[in-house]
Write a protein that holds these residues in place. Structure first.
Motif, PDB file in Angstrom:
ATOM      1  N   HIS A 369     -33.439  26.896 -35.733  1.00  0.00           N
ATOM      2  CA  HIS A 369     -33.769  27.114 -34.325  1.00  0.00           C
ATOM      3  C   HIS A 369     -34.655  25.967 -33.862  1.00  0.00           C
ATOM      4  O   HIS A 369     -35.850  25.936 -34.152  1.00  0.00           O
ATOM      5  N   VAL A 370     -34.075  24.993 -33.156  1.00  0.00           N
ATOM      6  CA  VAL A 370     -34.796  23.796 -32.737  1.00  0.00           C
ATOM      7  C   VAL A 370     -35.471  24.063 -31.393  1.00  0.00           C
ATOM      8  O   VAL A 370     -34.835  24.524 -30.442  1.00  0.00           O
ATOM      9  N   VAL A 371     -36.769  23.763 -31.321  1.00  0.00           N
ATOM     10  CA  VAL A 371     -37.567  23.994 -30.117  1.00  0.00           C
ATOM     11  C   VAL A 371     -38.225  22.675 -29.717  1.00  0.00           C
ATOM     12  O   VAL A 371     -38.690  21.916 -30.577  1.00  0.00           O
ATOM     13  N   ASP A 372     -38.259  22.400 -28.415  1.00  0.00           N
ATOM     14  CA  ASP A 372     -38.933  21.215 -27.892  1.00  0.00           C
ATOM     15  C   ASP A 372     -40.437  21.473 -27.909  1.00  0.00           C
ATOM     16  O   ASP A 372     -40.967  22.234 -27.103  1.00  0.00           O
ATOM     17  N   ALA A 373     -41.141  20.833 -28.848  1.00  0.00           N
ATOM     18  CA  ALA A 373     -42.584  21.066 -28.987  1.00  0.00           C
ATOM     19  C   ALA A 373     -43.363  20.552 -27.783  1.00  0.00           C
ATOM     20  O   ALA A 373     -44.458  21.047 -27.495  1.00  0.00           O
ATOM     21  N   SER A 374     -42.830  19.581 -27.057  1.00  0.00           N
ATOM     22  CA  SER A 374     -43.552  19.007 -25.919  1.00  0.00           C
ATOM     23  C   SER A 374     -43.336  19.785 -24.631  1.00  0.00           C
ATOM     24  O   SER A 374     -43.938  19.460 -23.608  1.00  0.00           O
ATOM     25  N   HIS A 375     -42.482  20.810 -24.650  1.00  0.00           N
ATOM     26  CA  HIS A 375     -42.229  21.601 -23.446  1.00  0.00           C
ATOM     27  C   HIS A 375     -43.419  22.510 -23.164  1.00  0.00           C
ATOM     28  O   HIS A 375     -44.017  23.061 -24.104  1.00  0.00           O
ATOM     29  N   PRO A 376     -43.797  22.703 -21.904  1.00  0.00           N
ATOM     30  CA  PRO A 376     -44.976  23.540 -21.612  1.00  0.00           C
ATOM     31  C   PRO A 376     -44.743  25.023 -21.835  1.00  0.00           C
ATOM     32  O   PRO A 376     -45.707  25.791 -21.853  1.00  0.00           O
ATOM     33  N   ASP A 377     -43.502  25.461 -21.990  1.00  0.00           N
ATOM     34  CA  ASP A 377     -43.225  26.887 -22.195  1.00  0.00           C
ATOM     35  C   ASP A 377     -42.324  27.073 -23.414  1.00  0.00           C
ATOM     36  O   ASP A 377     -41.188  27.529 -23.288  1.00  0.00           O
ATOM     37  N   PRO A 378     -42.806  26.724 -24.613  1.00  0.00           N
ATOM     38  CA  PRO A 378     -41.946  26.872 -25.799  1.00  0.00           C
ATOM     39  C   PRO A 378     -41.618  28.325 -26.106  1.00  0.00           C
ATOM     40  O   PRO A 378     -40.537  28.636 -26.611  1.00  0.00           O
ATOM     41  N   ALA A 379     -42.544  29.250 -25.795  1.00  0.00           N
ATOM     42  CA  ALA A 379     -42.276  30.666 -26.051  1.00  0.00           C
ATOM     43  C   ALA A 379     -41.099  31.147 -25.216  1.00  0.00           C
ATOM     44  O   ALA A 379     -40.266  31.930 -25.693  1.00  0.00           O
ATOM     45  N   GLY A 380     -41.001  30.679 -23.969  1.00  0.00           N
ATOM     46  CA  GLY A 380     -39.874  31.054 -23.134  1.00  0.00           C
ATOM     47  C   GLY A 380     -38.567  30.506 -23.673  1.00  0.00           C
ATOM     48  O   GLY A 380     -37.522  31.179 -23.623  1.00  0.00           O
ATOM     49  N   GLN A 381     -38.597  29.271 -24.194  1.00  0.00           N
ATOM     50  CA  GLN A 381     -37.396  28.689 -24.799  1.00  0.00           C
ATOM     51  C   GLN A 381     -36.957  29.505 -26.011  1.00  0.00           C
ATOM     52  O   GLN A 381     -35.768  29.794 -26.178  1.00  0.00           O
ATOM     53  N   ILE A 382     -37.917  29.867 -26.858  1.00  0.00           N
ATOM     54  CA  ILE A 382     -37.586  30.622 -28.072  1.00  0.00           C
ATOM     55  C   ILE A 382     -36.944  31.957 -27.709  1.00  0.00           C
ATOM     56  O   ILE A 382     -35.947  32.371 -28.299  1.00  0.00           O
ATOM     57  N   GLN A 383     -37.515  32.642 -26.720  1.00  0.00           N
ATOM     58  CA  GLN A 383     -36.985  33.945 -26.330  1.00  0.00           C
ATOM     59  C   GLN A 383     -35.582  33.818 -25.749  1.00  0.00           C
ATOM     60  O   GLN A 383     -34.701  34.642 -26.027  1.00  0.00           O
ATOM     61  N   THR A 384     -35.351  32.783 -24.933  1.00  0.00           N
ATOM     62  CA  THR A 384     -34.019  32.574 -24.353  1.00  0.00           C
ATOM     63  C   THR A 384     -32.974  32.375 -25.439  1.00  0.00           C
ATOM     64  O   THR A 384     -31.886  32.970 -25.393  1.00  0.00           O
ATOM     65  N   VAL A 385     -33.284  31.545 -26.423  1.00  0.00           N
ATOM     66  CA  VAL A 385     -32.325  31.270 -27.496  1.00  0.00           C
ATOM     67  C   VAL A 385     -32.081  32.526 -28.331  1.00  0.00           C
ATOM     68  O   VAL A 385     -30.929  32.834 -28.685  1.00  0.00           O
ATOM     69  N   ARG A 386     -33.132  33.254 -28.627  1.00  0.00           N
ATOM     70  CA  ARG A 386     -32.957  34.459 -29.439  1.00  0.00           C
ATOM     71  C   ARG A 386     -32.159  35.527 -28.692  1.00  0.00           C
ATOM     72  O   ARG A 386     -31.446  36.317 -29.314  1.00  0.00           O
ATOM     73  N   ASP A 387     -32.261  35.560 -27.370  1.00  0.00           N
ATOM     74  CA  ASP A 387     -31.441  36.498 -26.600  1.00  0.00           C
ATOM     75  C   ASP A 387     -29.959  36.178 -26.750  1.00  0.00           C
ATOM     76  O   ASP A 387     -29.131  37.078 -26.927  1.00  0.00           O
ATOM     77  N   VAL A 388     -29.612  34.885 -26.698  1.00  0.00           N
ATOM     78  CA  VAL A 388     -28.202  34.495 -26.841  1.00  0.00           C
ATOM     79  C   VAL A 388     -27.732  34.726 -28.271  1.00  0.00           C
ATOM     80  O   VAL A 388     -26.600  35.165 -28.510  1.00  0.00           O
ATOM     81  N   ILE A 389     -28.604  34.455 -29.257  1.00  0.00           N
ATOM     82  CA  ILE A 389     -28.253  34.725 -30.651  1.00  0.00           C
ATOM     83  C   ILE A 389     -27.955  36.208 -30.835  1.00  0.00           C
ATOM     84  O   ILE A 389     -27.030  36.604 -31.562  1.00  0.00           O
ATOM     85  N   GLY A 390     -28.727  37.056 -30.164  1.00  0.00           N
ATOM     86  CA  GLY A 390     -28.462  38.483 -30.235  1.00  0.00           C
ATOM     87  C   GLY A 390     -27.141  38.855 -29.603  1.00  0.00           C
ATOM     88  O   GLY A 390     -26.452  39.778 -30.074  1.00  0.00           O
TER      89      GLY A 390
END
Length: 516
Positions: A369-390
């Motif tokens: 699960h690759v996340v952009d560390a420089s993005h100001p909202d990494p938690a939002g990115q993680i949740q979005t990806v996990r929703d699609v994985i689900g």
């Protein structure tokens, strides 16, 4: 009304939006620093890490011509309008307490519009409990939007949500230019970037599903469907005028085309499944890379495997799943699959159309699960990806979070991200930092062979010894006059194939040479 500051650099869209919003009374100022696209200096990739990039020149050759407009001044009577994004104004609605999310979302919409080929002139956010059911924005704000569009010379308005067909038509009647939504922009980007036959079919299917409920007739000048003795002309019940008939014919053609596309996508499935089944038969573990768009997934694949995949500072630059092989330090073979990126509010049509591509995630043994560390909202990115994985039923698969672009963050940011995902790995695909640690983690999390066997393999079957090194873990070997004695850990399927070469437990001498 104060004129917007025009001294800002043309390439800094967010700064221009901020400057104009700060000087205009009654509009929400875009705060924060959310950026979906990185600065060029922050995204400069080394050629040796990204491969040859053979298709970069072809991608660059498809850029749209700036300032070229073929739309009418009033598009309310245009039926089939192709998406020609040029100068655009962004709009959004948010409720109480969700301003930060709305600002991040509209900045992401600006990046989507730029990727599609547009120039973002301005943006407008309105706070209200719910979007207006008629014009999306309130009546007063819709009139103000019309003034902004006229003063800036914009030819398109993009809403940061999926508009109902009635909302789009009503807003077009007010602003007198083309109005589209976030879904239309994403579909347009996908249609530009699709290269494979399967990818093009998937995108076309999603576009038709989006278009079907949004077909438009030629206005009130054409006759409509009517019943009874209409106008005394003697027309029977259920008679149709030419305008209504045209829409029905278009709907029938779209349904026919969608059926053909679905059959075509299904027909392509066996070839992909055959490749996947071959990997499973050879017990080759698979690793799927998933993540937010522009998080650096393709760059990471290039850094690990030297695959030479296309890398571009654009959203959804890679659509088609690409599989490459790699080996662990102890010689075990595994595959890495680069998949399509995700984004917040990803259209459900695309999730359904690309379900066959997302099967690489669902059938993998490990998800990176690759996340952009420089993005100001990494938690939002993680949740979005996990929703699609689900959505593709892959939540049960082991996941390793990888924070990419770690060279662009401070030590304090690293501590915050470590608290968010304690077991994550920090890497930089550009500089190569952390790649060795990532490869060690992958080797640890790959499924390990579970059956220990002791074999006596004749010298005439030396290929089996090679297969043991690739498909299992060799613990010890000894060369005897009858063949090679091997003690190894293998998968149950492979152990069954080696049954004829098995010897009694303990037959391998204690002094056998350990495998390196």
């Amino acid at each position: 009304m104060t004129e917007p500051d025009t001294t800002m650099p043309d390439d800094d869209v967010v700064a221009r939006v901020l400057a104009s919003a700060e000087q205009r009374a009654g509009y929400t100022i875009f705060g924060g620093s959310a950026q979906a696209l990185q600065d060029d200096e922050g995204r400069a990739h080394r050629v040796d890490s990204d491969g040859d990039q053979f298709d970069r020149e072809d991608r660059q050759a498809l850029r749209r011509v700036a300032g070229l407009s073929t739309e009418l001044e009033d598009v309310t009577e245009v039926e089939y309008r192709q998406l020609r994004l040029e100068n655009v104004v962004l709009i959004g609605v948010y409720s109480q307490g969700s301003q930060t999310d709305a600002e991040n979302s509209i900045r992401e919409l600006a990046a989507l519009a730029e990727t599609a080929g547009a120039t973002v002139l301005d943006g407008l956010l309105q706070r209200r409990p719910h979007p207006d059911p008629s014009t999306y924005l309130g009546k007063g704000k819709a009139l103000e939007l019309a003034g902004i569009v006229a003063s800036l010379g914009a030819d398109t308005v993009i809403a940061d949500t999926e508009l109902a067909p009635s909302q789009r038509r009503a807003l077009e009647d007010v602003v007198k230019v083309k109005v589209i939504d976030r879904t239309a922009v994403i579909l347009d980007i996908f249609s530009q970037h699709a290269t494979s036959r399967e990818g093009k079919a998937q995108v076309e299917l999603a576009q038709l599903e989006y278009l079907l409920p949004r077909l438009r007739g030629w206005g009130e000048s054409m006759s409509r469907q009517a019943g009874g003795q209409v106008g005394g002309a003697g027309a029977g019940m259920g008679s149709r005028g030419p305008g209504e008939t045209k829409i029905e014919l278009d709907r029938r053609r779209i349904h026919t085309r969608m059926a053909k596309l679905r059959k075509s996508i299904v027909a392509m499935k066996p070839a992909r499944e055959a490749k996947r089944a071959n990997r499973k038969r050879n017990t080759v573990p698979s690793v799927a890379i998933a993540g937010y768009t522009n998080a650096g997934k393709s760059s990471l694949v290039n850094r690990v495997t030297k695959a030479g995949l296309l890398v571009e500072n654009a959203l959804f630059a890679t659509l088609d799943a690409t599989v490459r092989k790699n080996t662990t330090d102890d010689g075990r073979l595994y595959t890495i699959a680069d998949t399509v990126g995700f984004v917040r509010n990803l259209p459900h049509q695309l999730v359904e159309a690309f379900r066959s591509t997302l099967e690489e995630v669902a059938d993998s043994d490990l998800i990176l699960h690759v996340v952009d560390a420089s993005h100001p909202d990494p938690a939002g990115q993680i949740q979005t990806v996990r929703d699609v994985i689900g959505e593709v039923d892959a939540r049960h698969i082991p996941e390793l979070v990888v924070f990419n672009k770690s060279d662009l963050i401070s030590d304090d940011d690293r501590l915050v991200l470590r608290g968010l995902e304690p077991n994550a790995v920090f890497v930089s695909a550009r500089s190569g930092d952390g790649i060795d640690e990532l490869l060690i983690k992958i080797a640890e999390m790959l499924p390990d062979p579970s059956v220990e066997v002791e074999l006596l393999i004749p010298y005439s079957r030396g290929e089996l010894v090679s297969s043991l090194h690739v498909r299992g873990r060799v613990l010890a070997t000894e060369h005897t006059e009858h063949g090679t004695m091997v003690r190894a850990l293998v998968h149950p399927e492979f152990a069954a194939q080696l049954a004829e070469f098995r010897v009694a437990a303990g037959a391998l001498p204690a002094g056998a040479v350990p495998a390196v």
